[in-house]
Design an enzyme around this catalytic site. Sequence first.
Site, PDB file in Angstrom:
ATOM      1  N   ASP A 187      43.166  34.542  49.364  1.00 39.79           N
ATOM      2  CA  ASP A 187      43.002  33.514  48.332  1.00 39.79           C
ATOM      3  C   ASP A 187      41.754  32.647  48.570  1.00 39.79           C
ATOM      4  O   ASP A 187      41.700  31.497  48.138  1.00 39.79           O
ATOM      5  CB  ASP A 187      44.238  32.615  48.204  1.00 39.79           C
ATOM      6  CG  ASP A 187      44.529  32.238  46.752  1.00 39.79           C
ATOM      7  OD1 ASP A 187      43.663  32.475  45.886  1.00 39.79           O
ATOM      8  OD2 ASP A 187      45.604  31.679  46.493  1.00 39.79           O
ATOM      9  N   HIS A 209      47.801  36.779  38.128  1.00 37.63           N
ATOM     10  CA  HIS A 209      47.469  35.631  38.989  1.00 37.63           C
ATOM     11  C   HIS A 209      47.940  34.347  38.311  1.00 37.63           C
ATOM     12  O   HIS A 209      47.944  34.249  37.083  1.00 37.63           O
ATOM     13  CB  HIS A 209      45.954  35.597  39.215  1.00 37.63           C
ATOM     14  CG  HIS A 209      45.503  34.516  40.136  1.00 37.63           C
ATOM     15  ND1 HIS A 209      45.250  33.231  39.708  1.00 37.63           N
ATOM     16  CD2 HIS A 209      45.285  34.520  41.476  1.00 37.63           C
ATOM     17  CE1 HIS A 209      44.881  32.494  40.752  1.00 37.63           C
ATOM     18  NE2 HIS A 209      44.890  33.253  41.836  1.00 37.63           N
TER      19      HIS A 209
END
Length: 332
Positions: free
Chosen positions: A287, A164
Amino acid sequence: MLGKIALEEHFATDETIDQASQAVPAAHWPELRDRLADLHEGRLRQMDENGIELAILSLITPGVQGITDTALAIDVARRANDFLAEQVAKRPDRFQGFAALPMQDPDEAARELERCVHALGFRGAMVNGFSETGSTSALLYYDLEQYLPFWATVQDLGVPFYLHPRNPLPQHAKIYDGHPWLLGPTWAFGQETAVHALRLMGSGLFDRYPALQIILGHLGEGLPFSLWRIDNRLAWLKEPPQHRGRQKIAHYVQNNFHLTTSGQLHTPSLVQAMLEIGSDRILFSTDWPFENMNHAADWFDSAGISELDRAKIGRRNAITLFKLKDVLGGDG
Ligand code: GRE
Ligand code: ZN
């Protein structure tokens, strides 16, 4: 589409939540704080409203990676993982977990991942880019030699590793001076993460451990668009310096990577990613809480792709990759 599965869905612990206060203008912080801290009611309502059956939860960025004291990083990771396991245990049919890992110490990171997978039932790890340590000013990128035993453990466990984004450190971000709007998700996140992924590929890591599976968000952080040019330049220039991988970069992306749709709700970009790596390696994500679930779901549910691809990207690929049949009812 009902029954979607999402895997870039963040939460924060009391210890880490303040990291996120920089991520949005002050006026948005109370809302963001509530979203991050809420692991049940509000989150489940959002998921229900948007056809999301299961979310694999992960700690915010930079999370454990931003802790320069290695002993503290180990502790914070352990506590965050224990907290997440308790939350997941309340609704394992709706929530699963990714491990936060103290990559500052590769042996501890490997041990923590083993614990998270075997004892806590987590589905893989989410790591927020390079790690910082106090003892050196060096940034730890995971193509470094000392991470090889860690990667051997990841391969043995057979779980994916989600790389990430995080921001570069200010002292390494001169190119953004005077342009703070380029930091974070607009640009710097993707640039930082794409280079890190390329470092992994160019190190020969995937020749040594060919079963490793890395997940990138944001439809691959720009990589699908650049693959042809990278490999074409490397082929055109016969001389060193070449990378240490035995295959083309595109080969690794197509065999060792999965991409999610997090924060990149654009059909031409999705189709381009499908053309480069195929719909079997793309997975829906939102997200949350940095993006809205309804934006992601409304776009995905009506995107101009085949219903077969929608079913794969929205649900089926995640069931296969994370072996989720045991936690999902019905058709699995
Ligand atoms: C993300 O997880 O993608 C994210 C953050 C912080 C700010 C913006 C953002 O963790 O997209
Ligand atoms: Zn994210």
